[in-house]
Design a protein around this motif. Structure first.
Motif, PDB file in Angstrom:
ATOM      1  N   LYS A  16     -15.050  -3.170   1.726  1.00  0.00           N
ATOM      2  CA  LYS A  16     -15.279  -3.019   3.210  1.00  0.00           C
ATOM      3  C   LYS A  16     -14.002  -2.217   3.807  1.00  0.00           C
ATOM      4  O   LYS A  16     -14.189  -1.493   4.695  1.00  0.00           O
ATOM      5  N   ILE A  17     -12.642  -2.392   3.348  1.00  0.00           N
ATOM      6  CA  ILE A  17     -11.566  -1.435   4.136  1.00  0.00           C
ATOM      7  C   ILE A  17     -11.732  -0.208   3.670  1.00  0.00           C
ATOM      8  O   ILE A  17     -11.599   0.830   4.515  1.00  0.00           O
ATOM      9  N   ASN A  18     -12.060   0.218   2.453  1.00  0.00           N
ATOM     10  CA  ASN A  18     -12.612   1.602   2.159  1.00  0.00           C
ATOM     11  C   ASN A  18     -13.525   2.160   3.038  1.00  0.00           C
ATOM     12  O   ASN A  18     -13.549   3.238   3.455  1.00  0.00           O
ATOM     13  N   ALA A  19     -14.786   1.394   3.272  1.00  0.00           N
ATOM     14  CA  ALA A  19     -15.613   2.202   4.194  1.00  0.00           C
ATOM     15  C   ALA A  19     -15.181   2.071   5.658  1.00  0.00           C
ATOM     16  O   ALA A  19     -15.476   3.042   6.378  1.00  0.00           O
ATOM     17  N   SER A  53      -4.613   5.766  -0.322  1.00  0.00           N
ATOM     18  CA  SER A  53      -3.526   4.720  -0.853  1.00  0.00           C
ATOM     19  C   SER A  53      -3.796   4.265  -1.798  1.00  0.00           C
ATOM     20  O   SER A  53      -4.822   3.644  -2.271  1.00  0.00           O
ATOM     21  N   THR A  54      -2.588   3.715  -2.618  1.00  0.00           N
ATOM     22  CA  THR A  54      -3.098   2.874  -3.645  1.00  0.00           C
ATOM     23  C   THR A  54      -2.861   1.332  -2.994  1.00  0.00           C
ATOM     24  O   THR A  54      -2.269   1.382  -2.071  1.00  0.00           O
ATOM     25  N   SER A  61      -2.374   3.914   4.393  1.00  0.00           N
ATOM     26  CA  SER A  61      -1.468   2.659   4.034  1.00  0.00           C
ATOM     27  C   SER A  61      -1.253   1.521   5.106  1.00  0.00           C
ATOM     28  O   SER A  61      -1.502   0.444   5.162  1.00  0.00           O
ATOM     29  N   GLN A  62      -0.716   1.966   6.321  1.00  0.00           N
ATOM     30  CA  GLN A  62      -0.579   1.249   7.590  1.00  0.00           C
ATOM     31  C   GLN A  62      -1.888   0.550   8.107  1.00  0.00           C
ATOM     32  O   GLN A  62      -1.981  -0.576   8.301  1.00  0.00           O
ATOM     33  N   TYR A  63      -2.935   1.349   7.838  1.00  0.00           N
ATOM     34  CA  TYR A  63      -4.150   0.657   8.355  1.00  0.00           C
ATOM     35  C   TYR A  63      -4.680  -0.352   7.398  1.00  0.00           C
ATOM     36  O   TYR A  63      -4.967  -1.526   7.741  1.00  0.00           O
ATOM     37  N   ILE A  64      -4.580  -0.178   6.056  1.00  0.00           N
ATOM     38  CA  ILE A  64      -4.759  -1.182   5.146  1.00  0.00           C
ATOM     39  C   ILE A  64      -3.912  -2.421   5.224  1.00  0.00           C
ATOM     40  O   ILE A  64      -4.271  -3.567   5.306  1.00  0.00           O
ATOM     41  N   VAL A  65      -2.575  -2.347   5.563  1.00  0.00           N
ATOM     42  CA  VAL A  65      -1.709  -3.074   5.664  1.00  0.00           C
ATOM     43  C   VAL A  65      -2.039  -4.080   6.772  1.00  0.00           C
ATOM     44  O   VAL A  65      -2.135  -5.355   6.945  1.00  0.00           O
ATOM     45  N   ASN A  66      -2.583  -3.380   8.036  1.00  0.00           N
ATOM     46  CA  ASN A  66      -2.712  -4.140   9.087  1.00  0.00           C
ATOM     47  C   ASN A  66      -4.110  -5.011   9.315  1.00  0.00           C
ATOM     48  O   ASN A  66      -4.456  -5.754   9.898  1.00  0.00           O
ATOM     49  N   TYR A  67      -5.185  -4.165   8.473  1.00  0.00           N
ATOM     50  CA  TYR A  67      -6.472  -4.724   8.730  1.00  0.00           C
ATOM     51  C   TYR A  67      -7.144  -5.554   7.549  1.00  0.00           C
ATOM     52  O   TYR A  67      -7.836  -6.509   7.473  1.00  0.00           O
ATOM     53  N   ALA A  81       0.967  -1.269   0.151  1.00  0.00           N
ATOM     54  CA  ALA A  81      -0.121   0.106  -0.122  1.00  0.00           C
ATOM     55  C   ALA A  81       0.893   1.381  -0.051  1.00  0.00           C
ATOM     56  O   ALA A  81       1.744   1.187   0.927  1.00  0.00           O
ATOM     57  N   ASP A  82       0.736   2.108  -0.928  1.00  0.00           N
ATOM     58  CA  ASP A  82       1.524   3.302  -0.886  1.00  0.00           C
ATOM     59  C   ASP A  82       0.494   4.568  -0.624  1.00  0.00           C
ATOM     60  O   ASP A  82      -0.197   4.965  -1.937  1.00  0.00           O
ATOM     61  N   GLY A  83       0.829   5.163   0.342  1.00  0.00           N
ATOM     62  CA  GLY A  83      -0.169   6.039   0.872  1.00  0.00           C
ATOM     63  C   GLY A  83       0.151   7.569   0.296  1.00  0.00           C
ATOM     64  O   GLY A  83       1.350   7.768  -0.312  1.00  0.00           O
ATOM     65  N   HIS A  84      -0.695   8.326  -0.044  1.00  0.00           N
ATOM     66  CA  HIS A  84      -0.501   9.641  -0.331  1.00  0.00           C
ATOM     67  C   HIS A  84      -1.465  10.722   0.233  1.00  0.00           C
ATOM     68  O   HIS A  84      -2.588  10.348   0.865  1.00  0.00           O
ATOM     69  N   GLY A  85      -1.110  12.065   0.405  1.00  0.00           N
ATOM     70  CA  GLY A  85      -1.929  13.033   1.214  1.00  0.00           C
ATOM     71  C   GLY A  85      -1.043  13.068   2.674  1.00  0.00           C
ATOM     72  O   GLY A  85      -0.450  12.405   2.779  1.00  0.00           O
ATOM     73  N   PRO A  86      -1.916  14.457   3.024  1.00  0.00           N
ATOM     74  CA  PRO A  86      -1.453  14.573   4.565  1.00  0.00           C
ATOM     75  C   PRO A  86      -1.295  13.293   5.321  1.00  0.00           C
ATOM     76  O   PRO A  86      -0.536  13.176   6.233  1.00  0.00           O
ATOM     77  N   SER A  87      -2.444  12.108   5.516  1.00  0.00           N
ATOM     78  CA  SER A  87      -2.347  11.132   6.279  1.00  0.00           C
ATOM     79  C   SER A  87      -2.158   9.932   5.467  1.00  0.00           C
ATOM     80  O   SER A  87      -2.469   8.844   5.929  1.00  0.00           O
ATOM     81  N   GLY A  88      -1.277  10.094   4.447  1.00  0.00           N
ATOM     82  CA  GLY A  88      -1.312   8.527   3.515  1.00  0.00           C
ATOM     83  C   GLY A  88      -0.632   7.564   4.403  1.00  0.00           C
ATOM     84  O   GLY A  88      -1.060   6.368   4.081  1.00  0.00           O
ATOM     85  N   GLU A  89       0.338   7.924   4.901  1.00  0.00           N
ATOM     86  CA  GLU A  89       1.053   6.680   5.658  1.00  0.00           C
ATOM     87  C   GLU A  89       0.265   6.062   6.862  1.00  0.00           C
ATOM     88  O   GLU A  89       0.502   4.934   6.765  1.00  0.00           O
ATOM     89  N   MET A  90      -0.666   6.740   7.227  1.00  0.00           N
ATOM     90  CA  MET A  90      -1.569   6.080   8.165  1.00  0.00           C
ATOM     91  C   MET A  90      -2.682   5.193   7.452  1.00  0.00           C
ATOM     92  O   MET A  90      -2.910   4.161   8.134  1.00  0.00           O
TER      93      MET A  90
END
Length: 120
Positions: free
Chosen positions: A70-73, A87-88, A15-21, A4-13
């Protein structure tokens, strides 16, 4: 595997959320498919029968898509900004002899096959 490659002010969070959940959310969806096709984990015979059924592969694909949605929601209900951040995503799932891949955004997975070296 998930990238997951985050973008924007909170992109890192994001992408990390996606990787975790995403692994748990995706497994819940895939587990439902395995149940629908009476697949017993670690039993090659039940896998072989399902692999011959086109509906099985379509259901796996649908399960991956549902997990992504579901992750998006779920992201919309987090304390960090997911409106101006994102995030991509590329995820691969290996079940038996099959590799399933899904992506969101401009991320892609590439399958490489190594040939035997001519230098022996």
């Amino acid at each position: 595997m998930i990238v997951a490659d985050g973008h924007g002010p909170s992109g890192e969070m994001v992408s990390q959320y996606i990787v975790n959940y995403l692994p748990k959310v995706m497994w819940d969806e895939i587990d439902d498919v395995l149940d629908d096709f009476d697949i017993v984990p670690n039993n090659n015979e039940t896998y072989k029968l399902a692999f011959l059924d086109k509906k099985y592969h379509i259901q796996i694909k649908n399960g991956i898509c549902i997990a992504f949605r579901k992750i998006n929601a779920m992201l919309k209900h987090q304390s960090f900004d997911s409106l101006m951040s994102g995030s991509t995503l590329t995820a691969t799932l290996i079940i038996g002899d099959f590799i399933y891949c899904g992506n969101v955004g401009d991320s892609r997975a590439i399958l490489l096959k190594q040939k035997k070296s001519k230098l022996n």
